[in-house]
Design a protein around this motif. Structure first.
Motif, mmCIF file in Angstrom:
data_model
loop_
_atom_site.group_PDB
_atom_site.id
_atom_site.type_symbol
_atom_site.label_atom_id
_atom_site.label_comp_id
_atom_site.label_asym_id
_atom_site.label_seq_id
_atom_site.Cartn_x
_atom_site.Cartn_y
_atom_site.Cartn_z
ATOM 1 N N ALA A 120 0.806 -1.215 0.000
ATOM 2 C CA ALA A 120 0.000 0.000 0.000
ATOM 3 C C ALA A 120 0.839 1.265 0.000
ATOM 4 O O ALA A 120 0.301 2.358 -0.228
ATOM 5 N N ASN A 121 2.142 1.129 0.239
ATOM 6 C CA ASN A 121 3.005 2.295 0.370
ATOM 7 C C ASN A 121 4.437 1.858 0.077
ATOM 8 O O ASN A 121 4.783 0.690 0.295
ATOM 9 N N PRO A 122 5.300 2.744 -0.400
ATOM 10 C CA PRO A 122 6.673 2.339 -0.708
ATOM 11 C C PRO A 122 7.598 2.215 0.487
ATOM 12 O O PRO A 122 8.779 1.902 0.310
ATOM 13 N N VAL A 123 7.110 2.468 1.717
ATOM 14 C CA VAL A 123 7.921 2.239 2.914
ATOM 15 C C VAL A 123 7.104 1.476 3.953
ATOM 16 O O VAL A 123 5.895 1.306 3.806
ATOM 17 N N CYS A 124 7.766 1.065 5.025
ATOM 18 C CA CYS A 124 7.262 -0.029 5.856
ATOM 19 C C CYS A 124 6.066 0.254 6.756
ATOM 20 O O CYS A 124 5.056 -0.439 6.673
ATOM 21 N N SER A 125 6.145 1.235 7.659
ATOM 22 C CA SER A 125 5.064 1.406 8.635
ATOM 23 C C SER A 125 3.701 1.602 7.981
ATOM 24 O O SER A 125 2.718 0.982 8.413
ATOM 25 N N PRO A 126 3.579 2.454 6.948
ATOM 26 C CA PRO A 126 2.263 2.588 6.321
ATOM 27 C C PRO A 126 1.731 1.289 5.727
ATOM 28 O O PRO A 126 0.535 0.986 5.838
ATOM 29 N N SER A 127 2.616 0.499 5.103
ATOM 30 C CA SER A 127 2.175 -0.770 4.540
ATOM 31 C C SER A 127 1.705 -1.721 5.629
ATOM 32 O O SER A 127 0.722 -2.453 5.450
ATOM 33 N N ARG A 128 2.389 -1.725 6.757
ATOM 34 C CA ARG A 128 1.973 -2.576 7.868
ATOM 35 C C ARG A 128 0.634 -2.112 8.438
ATOM 36 O O ARG A 128 -0.181 -2.928 8.883
ATOM 37 N N PHE A 129 0.435 -0.810 8.468
ATOM 38 C CA PHE A 129 -0.857 -0.260 8.858
ATOM 39 C C PHE A 129 -1.958 -0.856 7.979
ATOM 40 O O PHE A 129 -3.005 -1.293 8.464
ATOM 41 N N PHE A 133 -1.810 5.118 -4.334
ATOM 42 C CA PHE A 133 -0.581 5.139 -3.545
ATOM 43 C C PHE A 133 -0.243 6.600 -3.263
ATOM 44 O O PHE A 133 -0.244 7.421 -4.190
ATOM 45 N N HIS A 134 0.020 6.919 -2.014
ATOM 46 C CA HIS A 134 0.156 8.329 -1.609
ATOM 47 C C HIS A 134 1.343 8.446 -0.664
ATOM 48 O O HIS A 134 1.370 7.819 0.395
ATOM 49 N N TYR A 135 2.331 9.230 -1.090
ATOM 50 C CA TYR A 135 3.552 9.369 -0.286
ATOM 51 C C TYR A 135 4.028 10.827 -0.316
ATOM 52 O O TYR A 135 4.872 11.197 -1.131
ATOM 53 N N PRO A 136 3.482 11.683 0.577
ATOM 54 C CA PRO A 136 3.818 13.110 0.575
ATOM 55 C C PRO A 136 5.084 13.411 1.378
ATOM 56 O O PRO A 136 5.107 14.306 2.242
ATOM 57 N N HIS A 137 6.145 12.660 1.084
ATOM 58 C CA HIS A 137 7.389 12.733 1.868
ATOM 59 C C HIS A 137 8.597 12.606 0.947
ATOM 60 O O HIS A 137 8.481 12.147 -0.201
ATOM 61 N N TYR A 138 9.742 12.989 1.482
ATOM 62 C CA TYR A 138 11.022 12.774 0.811
ATOM 63 C C TYR A 138 11.643 11.521 1.429
ATOM 64 O O TYR A 138 12.032 11.517 2.588
ATOM 65 N N SER A 139 11.720 10.459 0.656
ATOM 66 C CA SER A 139 12.145 9.189 1.243
ATOM 67 C C SER A 139 13.645 9.167 1.504
ATOM 68 O O SER A 139 14.418 9.875 0.843
ATOM 69 N N ASN A 140 14.053 8.342 2.455
ATOM 70 C CA ASN A 140 15.479 8.129 2.730
ATOM 71 C C ASN A 140 16.199 7.620 1.498
ATOM 72 O O ASN A 140 17.408 7.788 1.366
ATOM 73 N N GLN A 141 15.455 6.979 0.613
ATOM 74 C CA GLN A 141 16.052 6.330 -0.555
ATOM 75 C C GLN A 141 16.075 7.246 -1.793
ATOM 76 O O GLN A 141 16.441 6.801 -2.866
ATOM 77 N N GLY A 142 15.656 8.499 -1.623
ATOM 78 C CA GLY A 142 15.714 9.441 -2.728
ATOM 79 C C GLY A 142 14.415 9.661 -3.459
ATOM 80 O O GLY A 142 14.350 10.489 -4.369
ATOM 81 N N GLY A 143 13.382 8.922 -3.083
ATOM 82 C CA GLY A 143 12.107 9.044 -3.776
ATOM 83 C C GLY A 143 11.457 10.404 -3.576
ATOM 84 O O GLY A 143 11.602 11.038 -2.531
ATOM 85 N N PHE A 144 10.708 10.849 -4.576
ATOM 86 C CA PHE A 144 10.079 12.164 -4.532
ATOM 87 C C PHE A 144 8.679 12.081 -3.924
ATOM 88 O O PHE A 144 8.014 11.038 -3.993
ATOM 89 N N PRO A 145 8.198 13.180 -3.332
ATOM 90 C CA PRO A 145 6.838 13.193 -2.800
ATOM 91 C C PRO A 145 5.824 13.169 -3.935
ATOM 92 O O PRO A 145 5.977 13.882 -4.937
ATOM 93 N N GLY A 146 4.794 12.359 -3.776
ATOM 94 C CA GLY A 146 3.798 12.278 -4.831
ATOM 95 C C GLY A 146 2.745 11.237 -4.539
ATOM 96 O O GLY A 146 2.615 10.740 -3.412
ATOM 97 N N ALA A 147 1.999 10.915 -5.573
ATOM 98 C CA ALA A 147 0.954 9.899 -5.480
ATOM 99 C C ALA A 147 0.846 9.202 -6.821
ATOM 100 O O ALA A 147 1.365 9.691 -7.834
ATOM 101 N N ALA A 148 0.180 8.063 -6.805
ATOM 102 C CA ALA A 148 -0.008 7.301 -8.043
ATOM 103 C C ALA A 148 -1.365 6.624 -8.005
ATOM 104 O O ALA A 148 -1.919 6.345 -6.934
ATOM 105 N N VAL A 149 -1.904 6.378 -9.183
ATOM 106 C CA VAL A 149 -3.133 5.605 -9.307
ATOM 107 C C VAL A 149 -2.932 4.615 -10.447
ATOM 108 O O VAL A 149 -2.384 4.961 -11.493
ATOM 109 N N ARG A 150 -3.357 3.377 -10.219
ATOM 110 C CA ARG A 150 -3.357 2.375 -11.279
ATOM 111 C C ARG A 150 -4.792 1.958 -11.561
ATOM 112 O O ARG A 150 -5.554 1.624 -10.645
ATOM 113 N N LEU A 151 -5.149 1.947 -12.838
ATOM 114 C CA LEU A 151 -6.456 1.478 -13.291
ATOM 115 C C LEU A 151 -6.240 0.657 -14.548
ATOM 116 O O LEU A 151 -5.800 1.186 -15.578
ATOM 117 N N GLY A 152 -6.508 -0.642 -14.473
ATOM 118 C CA GLY A 152 -6.232 -1.517 -15.599
ATOM 119 C C GLY A 152 -4.745 -1.532 -15.897
ATOM 120 O O GLY A 152 -3.919 -1.729 -15.004
#
Length: 506
Positions: free
Chosen positions: A84-93, A419-438
């Motif tokens: 559900a998220n590209p990092v751990c605690s949110p996915s575990r949530f 997918f929603h990640y309004p943060h600057y990740s430790n791994q360099g990822g940019f803040p943003g969101a994504a949607v997949r449909l089909g």
């Protein structure tokens, strides 16, 4: 009081009562569990395990995972399974609540209470740092129906003890604390308040499996079913493994081509040095950690079979986010997927996703229908024949009838996943969101509102941005995404040094 709470010890101390069970019991103790009509559940979550780290998902993987590959051949293997998220605690949530972490504003990994979020051009969104008690966890849902419940391994869902597993529906907590990685490393002494130290040099992944096997010994002698969540700390850093396993992979890797293991990566916010992305799997210690994890999964599954419990046990295997490929040594490669942990590209959110239900048809089937970790809460309840909690697992879909061949996976063809990640990740990822449909996936960047569009059926590598070619598809997906922001009360970047970030209202 439930017999399980009388029998099993909390606080992570070695279960000496269960350890004393003899091997003879493995042959004779299945008859007690046969009296129960409710299936058991073994829910295995591996930390930071990449999609391409498993042989069943990547026939060219440098790592050896015969036990997980066998599990995939006995269950349903989702090729498009997501965290559900590209990092751990949110996915575990999400795994524990059936809700998207954005609904709980649990959108980043949980640091100490007073530690600020990493910032970049702007300040990150505020976020919550606990799994609140008001949520009915999947463990509480099973406990309400008479299940014994046990948690082993990484929790990372609240700093205060009152938010640890034993207060969130688990009768037993072995090793689950605030920590996102082993505080003293993978070898005993562990310095873990919910896990007693073993002999010096004992390996954590093996120890957690020992404890799980001891629990299975006890469960096989009672009539109540059990729900066990084994959340390995591995393969999270620090990178440590038994020396003999490391040497095995040292001998296997191609030492003549190590210099081609990395390429120059995407730089999306100011950093001190250029970011490298691993494009070749050849890290011996990481490989040894994956191999150890696979061996321990095999031990637990073999224990279920020897105890006669496998015929009445649902098994789930997944990861909390993509593999670590852009930071902290970048020990693995997620190719052909782009990016990794901390990124909204497929490498950060697409993960191994395997479900095995007793007597399920089409064993070994590859399913391309997109599914997400929120789905496991209602799916496991339904597969166990237990009442659903639709107000709780609001963002999950019950997959049980599809898994049992009663309805088509086409039921999922029109679902949008967010997918929603309004943060600057430790791994360099940019803040943003994504949607997949089909087959379509849209990524929206929060610093400036720029969007990218990919057709995953033709471009799983996300190398061809089609946003300018398909403006109607961009508008369709962006409209859905912005509606979802409002539905979930999503948060966004905050101003920094007088500079205002983009907002979806603009």
């Amino acid at each position: 009081m439930n017999i399980n709470k009388k029998t099993f010890l909390l606080a992570g101390f070695t279960l000496t009562l269960l350890s004393s069970c003899s091997n003879m019991d493995e042959v004779n103790n299945s008859s007690v569990q046969e009296a129960s009509t409710k299936p058991n559940v073994v829910y295995i979550v591996v930390d930071d395990l990449g999609y391409s780290d498993i042989g069943a998902y990547n026939k060219d993987s440098f790592y050896q995972t015969p036990n997980i590959d066998k599990l995939a051949s006995q269950g349903i293997q989702f090729t498009d399974g997501y965290a559900a998220n590209p990092v751990c605690s949110p996915s575990r949530f999400a795994l524990l609540t059936g809700k998207h972490p954005t609904r709980g504003q649990a959108t980043d990994w949980f640091p100490h209470k007073n530690k600020p979020s990493r910032s970049g051009h702007f300040n990150a969104a505020d976020f919550e740092r606990v799994l609140p008690h008001k949520e009915t966890t999947i463990a509480e849902a099973f406990e309400e129906q008479g299940y014994s419940t046990a948690f082993l391994g990484k929790w990372h869902l609240g700093e205060d003890e009152s938010f640890w597993p034993e207060h969130q529906g688990f009768d037993v907590n072995i090793g689950g604390t605030m920590n996102g990685h082993p505080p003293a490393g993978y070898f005993s002494p562990y310095k873990n308040p919910r896990l007693s130290d073993g002999p010096k040099g004992e390996y954590l992944t093996q120890r957690l499996t020992d404890e799980a096997i001891n629990l299975v010994d006890g469960y096989s002698k009672q009539s109540d079913p059990f729900f066990m969540m084994l959340a390995f700390y591995t393969v999270h850093t620090p990178l440590q493994a038994p020396e003999e396993d490391i040497q095995k992979y040292n001998a296997k890797r191609d030492v003549t081509n190590l210099e081609n293991s990395f390429i120059e990566g995407e730089q999306v916010w100011p950093i001190d040095e250029a970011r490298k992305i691993r494009v070749k799997q050849n890290h011996s210690t990481y490989a040894a950690m994956v191999n150890q994890m696979d061996t321990q999964v095999g031990r637990l599954l073999n224990k279920l079979k020897a105890s006669g419990l496998d015929k009445n046990t649902i098994v789930v295997f997944t990861s909390d986010n993509g593999g670590l490929s852009t930071a902290e040594g970048a020990p693995t490669s997620n190719l052909p997927l782009r990016g990794g942990k901390g990124w909204l590209y497929e490498g950060g959110i697409r993960v191994p996703f395997i479900v095995k239900i007793p007597n399920m048809p089409n064993q070994g089937q590859l399913v391309s229908a997109p599914v997400i970790s929120n789905d496991l809460y209602p799916t496991l309840l339904a597969a166990a024949g237990l009442p659903l909690k639709p107000q709780q697992h609001i963002d999950g879909r019950d997959l049980s009838k599809m898994l049992m061949g009663k309805i088509s996976y086409n039921e999922l063809s029109d679902r949008a996943m967010y997918f929603h990640y309004p943060h600057y990740s430790n791994q360099g990822g940019f803040p943003g969101a994504a949607v997949r449909l089909g087959d379509w996936k849209l990524i929206e960047r929060f610093e400036n509102g720029i969007v990218h569009l990919y057709n995953l059926s033709k471009d799983i590598e996300e190398q061809h941005d089609l946003a300018t070619e398909y403006p109607e598809k961009v508008n369709e997906l962006r409209t859905k995404l912005h509606h979802w922001y409002k539905e979930t009360n999503a948060r966004f970047l905050q101003a920094k040094d007088g500079k205002q970030p983009w907002r979806p209202e603009a």
